[in-house]
Motif scaffolding. Structure first.
Motif, short mmCIF file in Angstrom:
data_model
loop_
_atom_site.label_atom_id
_atom_site.label_comp_id
_atom_site.label_asym_id
_atom_site.label_seq_id
_atom_site.Cartn_x
_atom_site.Cartn_y
_atom_site.Cartn_z
N PHE A 53 -8.37 -8.01 -1.50
CA PHE A 53 -6.96 -8.35 -1.72
C PHE A 53 -6.10 -7.10 -1.86
O PHE A 53 -5.02 -7.00 -1.28
CB PHE A 53 -6.83 -9.24 -2.97
CG PHE A 53 -5.43 -9.62 -3.28
CD1 PHE A 53 -4.77 -10.58 -2.53
CD2 PHE A 53 -4.74 -9.00 -4.32
CE1 PHE A 53 -3.46 -10.93 -2.81
CE2 PHE A 53 -3.44 -9.34 -4.62
CZ PHE A 53 -2.80 -10.31 -3.85
N ILE A 54 -6.58 -6.12 -2.62
CA ILE A 54 -5.83 -4.87 -2.80
C ILE A 54 -5.71 -4.12 -1.48
O ILE A 54 -4.63 -3.60 -1.14
CB ILE A 54 -6.49 -4.01 -3.89
CG1 ILE A 54 -6.31 -4.67 -5.26
CG2 ILE A 54 -5.92 -2.60 -3.91
CD1 ILE A 54 -7.10 -4.02 -6.37
N ALA A 55 -6.80 -4.05 -0.72
CA ALA A 55 -6.77 -3.32 0.57
C ALA A 55 -5.82 -3.99 1.56
O ALA A 55 -5.03 -3.31 2.23
CB ALA A 55 -8.18 -3.24 1.14
N VAL A 56 -5.87 -5.31 1.66
CA VAL A 56 -4.99 -6.02 2.59
C VAL A 56 -3.54 -5.89 2.15
O VAL A 56 -2.64 -5.70 2.99
CB VAL A 56 -5.41 -7.50 2.73
CG1 VAL A 56 -4.37 -8.32 3.47
CG2 VAL A 56 -6.76 -7.59 3.43
N THR A 57 -3.28 -5.95 0.86
CA THR A 57 -1.92 -5.77 0.36
C THR A 57 -1.38 -4.38 0.72
O THR A 57 -0.24 -4.24 1.16
CB THR A 57 -1.89 -5.97 -1.17
OG1 THR A 57 -2.39 -7.27 -1.47
CG2 THR A 57 -0.49 -5.83 -1.71
N PHE A 58 -2.21 -3.36 0.54
CA PHE A 58 -1.79 -2.00 0.87
C PHE A 58 -1.52 -1.86 2.37
O PHE A 58 -0.53 -1.24 2.76
CB PHE A 58 -2.87 -1.01 0.43
CG PHE A 58 -2.49 0.41 0.66
CD1 PHE A 58 -1.60 1.06 -0.16
CD2 PHE A 58 -3.03 1.11 1.73
CE1 PHE A 58 -1.24 2.37 0.05
CE2 PHE A 58 -2.67 2.43 1.97
CZ PHE A 58 -1.78 3.06 1.12
N ILE A 59 -2.36 -2.42 3.20
CA ILE A 59 -2.17 -2.32 4.66
C ILE A 59 -0.91 -3.04 5.10
O ILE A 59 -0.12 -2.51 5.90
CB ILE A 59 -3.42 -2.85 5.40
CG1 ILE A 59 -4.60 -1.91 5.19
CG2 ILE A 59 -3.14 -3.03 6.88
CD1 ILE A 59 -5.92 -2.45 5.65
N VAL A 60 -0.67 -4.23 4.58
CA VAL A 60 0.53 -4.99 4.95
C VAL A 60 1.78 -4.28 4.44
O VAL A 60 2.78 -4.17 5.16
CB VAL A 60 0.45 -6.44 4.42
CG1 VAL A 60 1.77 -7.16 4.55
CG2 VAL A 60 -0.65 -7.19 5.15
N LEU A 61 1.72 -3.77 3.22
CA LEU A 61 2.87 -3.04 2.67
C LEU A 61 3.15 -1.79 3.49
O LEU A 61 4.32 -1.49 3.81
CB LEU A 61 2.59 -2.67 1.21
CG LEU A 61 3.71 -1.98 0.45
CD1 LEU A 61 4.90 -2.92 0.31
CD2 LEU A 61 3.21 -1.56 -0.91
N HIS A 62 2.12 -1.07 3.86
CA HIS A 62 2.28 0.13 4.69
C HIS A 62 2.91 -0.23 6.04
O HIS A 62 3.82 0.45 6.52
CB HIS A 62 0.92 0.79 4.90
CG HIS A 62 0.93 1.88 5.92
ND1 HIS A 62 1.54 3.08 5.71
CD2 HIS A 62 0.39 1.94 7.17
CE1 HIS A 62 1.39 3.84 6.78
NE2 HIS A 62 0.70 3.17 7.69
N PHE A 63 2.42 -1.30 6.65
CA PHE A 63 2.93 -1.71 7.96
C PHE A 63 4.42 -2.08 7.88
O PHE A 63 5.22 -1.63 8.70
CB PHE A 63 2.12 -2.88 8.49
CG PHE A 63 2.63 -3.44 9.78
CD1 PHE A 63 2.49 -2.74 10.96
CD2 PHE A 63 3.27 -4.68 9.81
CE1 PHE A 63 2.97 -3.25 12.16
CE2 PHE A 63 3.76 -5.20 11.00
CZ PHE A 63 3.60 -4.48 12.17
N PHE A 64 4.79 -2.90 6.90
CA PHE A 64 6.19 -3.33 6.82
C PHE A 64 7.12 -2.19 6.39
O PHE A 64 8.26 -2.13 6.85
CB PHE A 64 6.33 -4.53 5.89
CG PHE A 64 5.93 -5.82 6.54
CD1 PHE A 64 6.53 -6.23 7.71
CD2 PHE A 64 4.95 -6.62 5.98
CE1 PHE A 64 6.16 -7.41 8.32
CE2 PHE A 64 4.58 -7.80 6.58
CZ PHE A 64 5.18 -8.20 7.76
N LEU A 65 6.68 -1.30 5.50
CA LEU A 65 7.53 -0.16 5.14
C LEU A 65 7.75 0.76 6.32
O LEU A 65 8.86 1.28 6.52
CB LEU A 65 6.90 0.62 3.98
CG LEU A 65 7.07 0.03 2.59
CD1 LEU A 65 6.30 0.85 1.58
CD2 LEU A 65 8.53 -0.05 2.21
N LYS A 66 6.71 0.94 7.13
CA LYS A 66 6.86 1.79 8.30
C LYS A 66 7.73 1.13 9.36
O LYS A 66 8.55 1.78 10.01
CB LYS A 66 5.48 2.11 8.87
CG LYS A 66 5.47 3.24 9.85
CD LYS A 66 4.05 3.66 10.15
CE LYS A 66 4.07 4.93 10.96
NZ LYS A 66 2.73 5.42 11.22
#
Length: 83
Positions: A53-66
């Motif tokens: 859950f933490i890893a997927v949250t970080f990846i999605v957050l990174h993608f949308f911020l970028k």
């Protein structure tokens, strides 16, 4: 030399007793280990679920911020850690 040699009939009873003790020991260990392993697997599954859950949250957050704000979360976190 006097060696004890059991009779043929007592060998069968001794063999049957050993097999019975083996089966009872295996059954008892299966009962105990099923409880232990179910607890271990439950805790492990819970921890893996949290990490995913933490890893997927970080990846999605990174993608949308970028994508939305042109902010590279990985580079920002590296600079923050090195300070």
């Amino acid at each position: 030399m006097n060696a004890y040699r059991p009779t043929q009939s007592s060998n069968y009873w001794l063999f049957a007793l050993k097999i019975l003790i083996l089966v009872l020991g295996l059954y008892l260990s299966a009962l105990i280990l099923s409880k232990v392993f179910s607890l271990v697997f439950a805790v492990t599954f819970f921890l893996i679920r949290i990490l995913v859950f933490i890893a997927v949250t970080f990846i999605v957050l990174h993608f949308f911020l970028k994508l939305l704000f042109k902010v590279d979360l990985i580079q920002t976190s590296k600079r923050f850690i090195h300070r």
